[in-house]
Write a protein that holds these residues in place. Structure first.
Motif, mmCIF file in Angstrom:
data_model
loop_
_atom_site.group_PDB
_atom_site.id
_atom_site.type_symbol
_atom_site.label_atom_id
_atom_site.label_comp_id
_atom_site.label_asym_id
_atom_site.label_seq_id
_atom_site.Cartn_x
_atom_site.Cartn_y
_atom_site.Cartn_z
ATOM 1 N N LEU A 138 0.858 -1.181 0.000
ATOM 2 C CA LEU A 138 0.000 0.000 0.000
ATOM 3 C C LEU A 138 0.894 1.230 0.000
ATOM 4 N N LEU A 139 1.270 1.657 -1.183
ATOM 5 C CA LEU A 139 2.169 2.799 -1.315
ATOM 6 C C LEU A 139 1.429 4.114 -1.156
ATOM 7 N N TYR A 140 0.124 4.044 -1.138
ATOM 8 C CA TYR A 140 -0.693 5.247 -0.996
ATOM 9 C C TYR A 140 -2.054 4.851 -0.428
ATOM 10 N N GLY A 141 -2.636 5.715 0.385
ATOM 11 C CA GLY A 141 -4.010 5.528 0.808
ATOM 12 C C GLY A 141 -4.226 4.858 2.151
ATOM 13 N N VAL A 142 -3.152 4.651 2.933
ATOM 14 C CA VAL A 142 -3.326 4.037 4.245
ATOM 15 C C VAL A 142 -4.247 4.883 5.124
ATOM 16 N N ASP A 143 -4.125 6.204 5.022
ATOM 17 C CA ASP A 143 -4.968 7.090 5.824
ATOM 18 C C ASP A 143 -6.448 6.922 5.474
ATOM 19 N N VAL A 144 -6.743 6.653 4.208
ATOM 20 C CA VAL A 144 -8.127 6.454 3.789
ATOM 21 C C VAL A 144 -8.661 5.130 4.334
ATOM 22 N N VAL A 145 -7.816 4.100 4.341
ATOM 23 C CA VAL A 145 -8.222 2.822 4.936
ATOM 24 C C VAL A 145 -8.544 3.022 6.409
ATOM 25 N N GLU A 146 -7.681 3.734 7.112
ATOM 26 C CA GLU A 146 -7.908 3.989 8.534
ATOM 27 C C GLU A 146 -9.196 4.770 8.766
ATOM 28 N N ASP A 147 -9.455 5.763 7.913
ATOM 29 C CA ASP A 147 -10.699 6.533 8.034
ATOM 30 C C ASP A 147 -11.914 5.640 7.809
ATOM 31 N N ARG A 148 -11.806 4.742 6.839
ATOM 32 C CA ARG A 148 -12.917 3.844 6.541
ATOM 33 C C ARG A 148 -13.156 2.878 7.705
ATOM 34 N N LEU A 149 -12.081 2.350 8.278
ATOM 35 C CA LEU A 149 -12.222 1.437 9.415
ATOM 36 C C LEU A 149 -12.862 2.144 10.607
ATOM 37 N N THR A 150 -12.460 3.386 10.843
ATOM 38 C CA THR A 150 -13.046 4.161 11.941
ATOM 39 C C THR A 150 -14.527 4.393 11.691
ATOM 40 N N GLU A 151 -14.857 4.734 10.467
ATOM 41 C CA GLU A 151 -16.245 4.996 10.084
ATOM 42 C C GLU A 151 -17.117 3.756 10.296
ATOM 43 N N LEU A 152 -16.614 2.611 9.865
ATOM 44 C CA LEU A 152 -17.389 1.376 9.961
ATOM 45 C C LEU A 152 -17.484 0.866 11.403
ATOM 46 N N SER A 153 -16.433 1.100 12.183
ATOM 47 C CA SER A 153 -16.426 0.615 13.568
ATOM 48 C C SER A 153 -17.485 1.309 14.425
ATOM 49 N N GLU A 154 -17.975 2.444 13.960
ATOM 50 C CA GLU A 154 -18.990 3.188 14.707
ATOM 51 C C GLU A 154 -20.398 2.675 14.449
ATOM 52 N N ARG A 155 -20.529 1.720 13.525
ATOM 53 C CA ARG A 155 -21.839 1.118 13.275
ATOM 54 C C ARG A 155 -22.197 0.140 14.393
ATOM 55 N N GLU A 156 -23.465 -0.017 14.634
ATOM 56 C CA GLU A 156 -23.908 -0.956 15.664
ATOM 57 C C GLU A 156 -23.566 -2.392 15.279
ATOM 58 N N GLU A 157 -23.700 -2.714 13.996
ATOM 59 C CA GLU A 157 -23.349 -4.045 13.506
ATOM 60 C C GLU A 157 -22.437 -3.894 12.292
#
Length: 217
Positions: free
Chosen positions: A89-108
């Motif tokens: 992943l030479l680019y976009g790690v920050d976007v992956v982290e943002d996506r994981l944070t976003e999804l982790s806030e879901r109830e399921e």
């Protein structure tokens, strides 16, 4: 020694899989990125053009595939069209982290980066990736045809191949400069004496990061 040594193994290149080599250019990729409105859309563009993975692989991305703290970070695949492998992943790690944070806030959440409650697989379908890409193409006002073909996700994958090939050429040219400074007319001498496989790999990654940054940002 050669600056392209290990490229095929490092990135699981299979140049025969994409057929006609019509590709997006950096201008197209930048327009698509600018057209994104959500983290998920931005991740889709980065996964296709910044990592060079296939639409089906994008649809099926799962948290356990990612090693974000490795050097360099990578996403691993147990099964691929051309065999198991890891993609740096030479680019976009920050976007992956943002996506994981976003999804982790879901109830399921089932740990897929593109989850779907309507699919038996738990994630969106390959066709959904293509549909979302088509929507971005329209929103970005890309031409209806590029190189005589309508824009499709494979063209972003081909952009990755093209950009990486150019990055490899940049490394080769830089080695020629080193050879000239050492008073050698043969860049092979500089490669053998001063550039290890790991250093060549590092240089390729640095040049590729620059090209991806210019295109995406």
């Amino acid at each position: 020694m050669n600056p392209v040594t290990g490229v095929g193994e490092e990135y699981n290149w299979d140049r025969q899989t994409d057929g006609d080599p019509v590709a997006l250019d950096a201008t197209h990729v930048r327009a698509l990125t600018n057209a994104t409105e959500t983290v998920a859309e931005r991740l889709l563009v980065i996964a296709l053009c910044g990592w060079g993975i296939r639409s089906g692989e994008v649809a099926d991305l799962y948290t356990s595939q990612f090693a974000l703290t490795a050097d360099p970070p990578f996403v691993a695949f147990d099964e691929r069209k051309n065999g198991p492998g890891e993609v740096s992943l030479l680019y976009g790690v920050d976007v992956v982290e943002d996506r994981l944070t976003e999804l982790s806030e879901r109830e399921e959440w089932n740990d897929h980066l593109f989850p779907s409650s309507q699919s038996a697989s738990g994630h969106i379908a390959t066709q959904t990736v293509r549909n979302r890409f088509a929507a971005l193409v329209t929103r970005a006002s890309l031409p209806p045809e590029i190189g005589g073909e309508p824009p499709v996700p494979q063209m972003e994958r081909r952009f990755w191949y093209s950009a990486y090939s150019e990055a490899v050429e940049d490394v080769a040219e830089s080695i020629e400069d080193i050879a000239a400074e050492q008073g050698s007319s043969d860049s092979t001498v500089a490669l053998e004496n001063y550039l290890s496989d790991e250093r060549a790999r590092q240089l390729r990654r640095e040049h590729m990061r620059e090209r991806l940054s210019e295109a995406v940002d």
